[in-house]
Design a protein around this motif. Structure first.
Motif, PDB file in Angstrom:
ATOM      1  N   ASN A  92       0.651  -1.310  -0.093  1.00  0.00           N
ATOM      2  CA  ASN A  92      -0.047  -0.030  -0.057  1.00  0.00           C
ATOM      3  C   ASN A  92       0.761   1.487   0.035  1.00  0.00           C
ATOM      4  O   ASN A  92       0.237   2.477   0.135  1.00  0.00           O
ATOM      5  CB  ASN A  92      -1.091  -0.176   1.242  1.00  0.00           C
ATOM      6  N   GLY A  93       2.254   1.257  -0.051  1.00  0.00           N
ATOM      7  CA  GLY A  93       2.840   2.441  -0.110  1.00  0.00           C
ATOM      8  C   GLY A  93       3.166   3.320   1.159  1.00  0.00           C
ATOM      9  O   GLY A  93       3.486   4.427   0.974  1.00  0.00           O
ATOM     10  N   LYS A  94       2.592   2.734   1.929  1.00  0.00           N
ATOM     11  CA  LYS A  94       3.105   3.392   3.358  1.00  0.00           C
ATOM     12  C   LYS A  94       4.469   3.433   3.834  1.00  0.00           C
ATOM     13  O   LYS A  94       5.077   2.692   3.621  1.00  0.00           O
ATOM     14  CB  LYS A  94       2.237   2.505   4.525  1.00  0.00           C
ATOM     15  N   PRO A  95       4.820   4.769   4.091  1.00  0.00           N
ATOM     16  CA  PRO A  95       6.157   4.858   4.454  1.00  0.00           C
ATOM     17  C   PRO A  95       6.740   4.067   5.466  1.00  0.00           C
ATOM     18  O   PRO A  95       6.252   3.600   6.304  1.00  0.00           O
ATOM     19  CB  PRO A  95       6.447   6.353   4.858  1.00  0.00           C
ATOM     20  N   TRP A  96       8.134   3.435   5.285  1.00  0.00           N
ATOM     21  CA  TRP A  96       8.951   2.600   6.023  1.00  0.00           C
ATOM     22  C   TRP A  96       8.467   2.742   7.576  1.00  0.00           C
ATOM     23  O   TRP A  96       8.098   1.679   8.304  1.00  0.00           O
ATOM     24  CB  TRP A  96      10.464   2.340   5.786  1.00  0.00           C
ATOM     25  N   ALA A  97       8.903   3.816   8.125  1.00  0.00           N
ATOM     26  CA  ALA A  97       8.700   4.080   9.594  1.00  0.00           C
ATOM     27  C   ALA A  97       7.424   4.061  10.038  1.00  0.00           C
ATOM     28  O   ALA A  97       7.209   3.360  11.023  1.00  0.00           O
ATOM     29  CB  ALA A  97       9.388   5.520   9.937  1.00  0.00           C
ATOM     30  N   GLU A  98       6.299   4.381   9.343  1.00  0.00           N
ATOM     31  CA  GLU A  98       4.902   4.072   9.710  1.00  0.00           C
ATOM     32  C   GLU A  98       4.697   2.810   9.507  1.00  0.00           C
ATOM     33  O   GLU A  98       4.049   2.094  10.709  1.00  0.00           O
ATOM     34  CB  GLU A  98       3.967   4.852   8.746  1.00  0.00           C
ATOM     35  N   LEU A 303       2.816  26.373  10.153  1.00  0.00           N
ATOM     36  CA  LEU A 303       2.337  25.032   9.583  1.00  0.00           C
ATOM     37  C   LEU A 303       2.789  24.858   8.025  1.00  0.00           C
ATOM     38  O   LEU A 303       3.358  23.691   7.534  1.00  0.00           O
ATOM     39  CB  LEU A 303       0.995  24.835   9.558  1.00  0.00           C
ATOM     40  N   THR A 304       2.868  25.992   7.635  1.00  0.00           N
ATOM     41  CA  THR A 304       3.270  25.926   5.915  1.00  0.00           C
ATOM     42  C   THR A 304       4.641  25.582   5.860  1.00  0.00           C
ATOM     43  O   THR A 304       5.096  24.736   5.184  1.00  0.00           O
ATOM     44  CB  THR A 304       3.059  27.398   5.467  1.00  0.00           C
ATOM     45  N   LYS A 305       5.501  26.226   6.604  1.00  0.00           N
ATOM     46  CA  LYS A 305       7.029  25.951   6.626  1.00  0.00           C
ATOM     47  C   LYS A 305       7.124  24.377   7.059  1.00  0.00           C
ATOM     48  O   LYS A 305       7.899  23.500   6.391  1.00  0.00           O
ATOM     49  CB  LYS A 305       7.601  26.579   7.745  1.00  0.00           C
ATOM     50  N   LEU A 306       6.435  23.863   7.898  1.00  0.00           N
ATOM     51  CA  LEU A 306       6.694  22.365   8.364  1.00  0.00           C
ATOM     52  C   LEU A 306       6.313  21.385   6.988  1.00  0.00           C
ATOM     53  O   LEU A 306       6.962  20.874   6.641  1.00  0.00           O
ATOM     54  CB  LEU A 306       5.924  21.813   9.427  1.00  0.00           C
ATOM     55  N   THR A 307       5.235  21.876   6.478  1.00  0.00           N
ATOM     56  CA  THR A 307       4.563  21.031   5.433  1.00  0.00           C
ATOM     57  C   THR A 307       5.620  21.207   4.094  1.00  0.00           C
ATOM     58  O   THR A 307       5.782  20.104   3.565  1.00  0.00           O
ATOM     59  CB  THR A 307       3.244  21.628   4.908  1.00  0.00           C
ATOM     60  N   GLN A 308       6.121  22.198   3.898  1.00  0.00           N
ATOM     61  CA  GLN A 308       6.903  22.344   2.695  1.00  0.00           C
ATOM     62  C   GLN A 308       8.235  21.725   2.964  1.00  0.00           C
ATOM     63  O   GLN A 308       9.025  21.189   2.066  1.00  0.00           O
ATOM     64  CB  GLN A 308       7.230  24.042   2.451  1.00  0.00           C
ATOM     65  N   GLY A 309       8.514  21.363   4.079  1.00  0.00           N
ATOM     66  CA  GLY A 309       9.952  20.388   4.593  1.00  0.00           C
ATOM     67  C   GLY A 309       9.593  19.091   4.503  1.00  0.00           C
ATOM     68  O   GLY A 309      10.578  18.389   4.664  1.00  0.00           O
ATOM     69  N   LEU A 310       8.316  18.733   4.183  1.00  0.00           N
ATOM     70  CA  LEU A 310       8.262  17.183   4.147  1.00  0.00           C
ATOM     71  C   LEU A 310       8.639  16.404   3.028  1.00  0.00           C
ATOM     72  O   LEU A 310       8.707  17.095   2.010  1.00  0.00           O
ATOM     73  CB  LEU A 310       6.667  16.722   4.256  1.00  0.00           C
ATOM     74  N   ILE A 311       9.249  15.514   3.149  1.00  0.00           N
ATOM     75  CA  ILE A 311      10.207  14.850   2.075  1.00  0.00           C
ATOM     76  C   ILE A 311       9.167  13.892   1.418  1.00  0.00           C
ATOM     77  O   ILE A 311       8.677  12.933   2.005  1.00  0.00           O
ATOM     78  CB  ILE A 311      11.325  13.968   2.500  1.00  0.00           C
ATOM     79  N   ILE A 312       8.868  14.242   0.048  1.00  0.00           N
ATOM     80  CA  ILE A 312       8.218  13.157  -0.691  1.00  0.00           C
ATOM     81  C   ILE A 312       9.199  12.018  -1.455  1.00  0.00           C
ATOM     82  O   ILE A 312      10.172  12.659  -2.043  1.00  0.00           O
ATOM     83  CB  ILE A 312       7.223  14.021  -1.719  1.00  0.00           C
ATOM     84  N   GLY A 313       8.754  11.042  -1.510  1.00  0.00           N
ATOM     85  CA  GLY A 313       9.749   9.949  -2.449  1.00  0.00           C
ATOM     86  C   GLY A 313       8.959   8.672  -2.102  1.00  0.00           C
ATOM     87  O   GLY A 313       7.962   8.194  -1.565  1.00  0.00           O
ATOM     88  N   GLN A 317      12.323   4.266   1.229  1.00  0.00           N
ATOM     89  CA  GLN A 317      13.515   5.055   1.883  1.00  0.00           C
ATOM     90  C   GLN A 317      13.113   5.341   3.351  1.00  0.00           C
ATOM     91  O   GLN A 317      11.890   6.030   3.617  1.00  0.00           O
ATOM     92  CB  GLN A 317      13.786   5.925   1.231  1.00  0.00           C
ATOM     93  N   GLU A 318      14.143   5.169   4.666  1.00  0.00           N
ATOM     94  CA  GLU A 318      13.665   5.452   5.791  1.00  0.00           C
ATOM     95  C   GLU A 318      13.278   6.696   6.088  1.00  0.00           C
ATOM     96  O   GLU A 318      12.242   7.209   7.026  1.00  0.00           O
ATOM     97  CB  GLU A 318      14.911   5.119   6.763  1.00  0.00           C
ATOM     98  N   ARG A 319      13.772   8.041   5.427  1.00  0.00           N
ATOM     99  CA  ARG A 319      13.540   9.171   5.679  1.00  0.00           C
ATOM    100  C   ARG A 319      12.357   9.921   5.113  1.00  0.00           C
ATOM    101  O   ARG A 319      12.187  11.333   5.289  1.00  0.00           O
ATOM    102  CB  ARG A 319      14.903  10.233   5.811  1.00  0.00           C
ATOM    103  N   VAL A 320      11.742   9.179   4.391  1.00  0.00           N
ATOM    104  CA  VAL A 320      10.654   9.804   3.601  1.00  0.00           C
ATOM    105  C   VAL A 320       9.280   9.844   4.367  1.00  0.00           C
ATOM    106  O   VAL A 320       8.979   8.894   5.224  1.00  0.00           O
ATOM    107  CB  VAL A 320      10.355   9.052   2.160  1.00  0.00           C
ATOM    108  N   HIS A 321       8.662  11.219   4.370  1.00  0.00           N
ATOM    109  CA  HIS A 321       7.532  11.255   4.948  1.00  0.00           C
ATOM    110  C   HIS A 321       6.309  11.062   4.199  1.00  0.00           C
ATOM    111  O   HIS A 321       5.133  10.358   4.751  1.00  0.00           O
ATOM    112  CB  HIS A 321       7.026  12.821   5.555  1.00  0.00           C
ATOM    113  N   ILE A 322       6.377  11.453   2.905  1.00  0.00           N
ATOM    114  CA  ILE A 322       5.219  11.377   1.866  1.00  0.00           C
ATOM    115  C   ILE A 322       5.441  10.514   0.736  1.00  0.00           C
ATOM    116  O   ILE A 322       6.173  10.444   0.075  1.00  0.00           O
ATOM    117  CB  ILE A 322       4.746  12.501   1.445  1.00  0.00           C
ATOM    118  N   GLY A 323       4.399   9.310   0.901  1.00  0.00           N
ATOM    119  CA  GLY A 323       4.974   8.143  -0.189  1.00  0.00           C
ATOM    120  C   GLY A 323       3.512   8.540  -1.178  1.00  0.00           C
ATOM    121  O   GLY A 323       2.996   9.590  -1.073  1.00  0.00           O
ATOM    122  N   PRO A 324       3.468   7.562  -1.978  1.00  0.00           N
ATOM    123  CA  PRO A 324       2.247   7.748  -2.980  1.00  0.00           C
ATOM    124  C   PRO A 324       0.798   7.276  -2.260  1.00  0.00           C
ATOM    125  O   PRO A 324       0.549   6.749  -1.280  1.00  0.00           O
ATOM    126  CB  PRO A 324       2.721   6.333  -3.823  1.00  0.00           C
TER     127      PRO A 324
END
Ligand code: NAD
Length: 489
Positions: A92-98, A303-313, A317-324
């Motif tokens: 299901n594309g859930k990021p690894w850490a989650e 909130l905008t700053k934090l959201t813009q800093g989220l890693i999509i990928g 990969q361990e450090r990715v916040h936003i998967g597909p």
């Protein structure tokens, strides 16, 4: 993985239904092909389940021995954690850490119900007549249909299988079409742990065919469902006709609330995690945000700053916040909601598009999105998007805040940020939701009941009482000094 077997009545075999595929949402490659269950497989699984739970060896197995099987399952999950994480993420594309967190929670759930099973017993009600003793015992229901969605399958599966097995039932699990792999792996672990054959079957397949046949089967005595509200309502009708119980964990449109005295950094992290973890594909996603007008500007900037800093990928990969997102069809539906929000006057503050990174083009990615300028009446505030879309609304007073927060068909969860716990508690009391988080969000405990108000569900999972949801009570009257029954004297 080619032609993965399914698990029917204790046997690994090819499903006799249509071919289906599990695809990795990160790049759409086929991870596994398998044949779904057929109607014959449903019949075989139910017959085997009915035989298995009635087998005296299982019915008279001590709760200590049942607990030992669950404990063994939890150990096996811990030992094979990374493999389960891999299957969950591929499915299901859930990021690894989650995904790792969910696998650990599944092991904890098996351990918890092993413990509950060991200590739970019947009751000895006070005597009303000196010579009559009454006992109240709890017995299994029989064959349980467990139906789960694709967003967190290992956790949803275990929340149903563990208490149902601890209570002495047999379970037939119908996982979502998109995520059969992790559920089949769980069946392997239960088999390895020594669960007698027939007590668990896993039948991948279409909900409208396999799920429907399963819940309508006359030998199925309870429907335990997690998924969308429309499907849940349909299943409740079927259960009503059969006079059997249901447990329904359904959709949500949860409000998160930032009061004027909140720690804004803490709140920004909580809100960001609450909506964008799992790409918003969570029933409890905090998708409507209400912020006190006096702190609105300062808060939205953080909130905008934090959201813009989220890693999509790539979620592997361990450090990715936003998967597909789970599929291209689901991403299309999220895109349509964003277009509708713009048409209704919404302004995109962050995101709102498919990412342009060439490495992400073969997956179903979508940017975390914040929308301003709407009221709670907008479609995107009333309907569950199940994606990474947050609508932010300022509020002026608590009366209008409570009205808007409760103005929803859903009632699953809410979050409150404030430094004043008295104020938080009073507000929590007025919200029509099953769970309220104060100065945190989306944290769970297997010992704390979880479930929804209103269209978010019926019944509770987790906690001591959830074992009893898979049991029926039997009262036994015992004459200590038998006498002829008194009649017309
Ligand atoms: P869905 O209702 O489409 O499907 C859920 C499951 O039901 C799947 O296994 C599906 O195959 C099956 N199903 C579908 N139609 C059926 C039918 N007619 N008869 C029997 N089974 C049928 O939901 P989804 O899209 O897989 O999942 C997303 C939904 O799940 C969201 O609404 C989300 O909020 C909800 N959800 C709720 C919780 C909770 O605990 N409250 C947790 C996770 C997800």
């Amino acid at each position: 993985m080619k032609n993965r077997d399914i698990f029917v009545g204790g046997k690994w075999q090819q499903g006799r239904g249509q071919q289906m595929q599990s695809r990795f949402p990160g790049d759409n490659h086929v991870v596994a092909t398998l044949n779904s269950a057929s109607l014959e497989d449903v019949e075989d699984a139910v017959i085997a389940a009915e035989k298995a739970w009635r087998d005296p060896k299982w019915r008279h197995m001590s709760s200590h021995q049942r607990a030992a099987i669950l404990l063994k399952v939890s150990t096996l999950i811990d030992e094979q954690r990374e493999e389960l994480v891999r299957l969950q993420t591929l499915d299901n594309g859930k990021p690894w850490a989650e995904a790792r967190g969910l696998v650990m929670s599944a092991a904890a759930t098996a351990r918890y119900f092993a413990a509950v099973c060991e200590v739970s017993g019947g009751e000895l009600p006070p005597r009303r007549q000196p010579d009559i003793m009454t006992l109240s015992t709890y017995q299994p229901l029989g064959v349980i249909a467990a139906i789960t969605p694709w967003n967190s399958p290992i956790a949803s599966d275990m929340q149903k299988i563990a208490p149902a097995i601890a209570a002495g039932n047999a379970v037939i699990l119908k996982p979502a079409e998109a995520t059969p792999l992790v559920s089949l792996k769980l069946a392997e672990l239960f088999e390895q742990a020594g669960l007698p054959a027939g007590l668990l079957s896993v039948l991948p397949g279409k909900g409208s065919i396999i799920g429907d046949a399963l819940v309508r089967h006359p030998l199925v005595r309870k429907i335990s469902f997690t998924g969308g509200t429309n499907t849940g309502r349909q299943l409740a009708h079927i259960a009503a006709d059969k006079l059997i119980g249901t447990s329904l964990e359904l959709g949500g449109k949860s409000p998160t609330i930032v009061l004027d005295d909140a720690d804004l950094d803490l709140a920004a992290h909580g809100v960001c995690y609450g909506i964008f973890s799992s790409m918003g594909q969570a029933c409890i996603a905090g998708s409507r945000l209400f912020v006190a007008r006096s702190v609105y500007q300062a808060f939205i900037e953080k909130l905008t700053k934090l959201t813009q800093g989220l890693i999509i990928g790539d979620p592997r990969q361990e450090r990715v916040h936003i998967g597909p997102l789970i599929s291209s069809a689901h991403r299309d539906s999220v895109i349509a909601y964003v277009s509708q929000a713009i048409a209704e006057g919404g302004k995109i503050r962050v995101g709102g598009k498919v990412p342009t990174d060439p490495a992400l083009q073969s997956g179903h990615y979508f940017e975390p999105t914040i929308i301003e300028g709407l009221t709670n009446q907008a479609h995107v505030c009333q309907e569950e998007i199940f994606g990474p879309v947050l609508v932010v609304i300022p509020f002026d007073d608590e009366t209008s805040l409570i009205h808007d927060a409760n103005d929803s068909i859903y009632g699953l969860a809410a979050g409150i940020w404030t430094q004043d716990y008295t104020r938080a508690f009073k507000l929590a009391d007025t919200l029509d939701v099953g769970t309220v988080w104060i100065n945190t969000y989306k944290v769970f405990s297997i010992s704390t009941p979880f479930g929804g108000f209103k269209d978010s569900g019926l019944g509770r999972e987790k906690g001591l009482e959830s074992l009893k949801a898979y049991m029926q009570q039997k009262s036994i009257f015992l004459a200590l000094n038998p006498q002829p029954n008194r009649w017309c004297e």
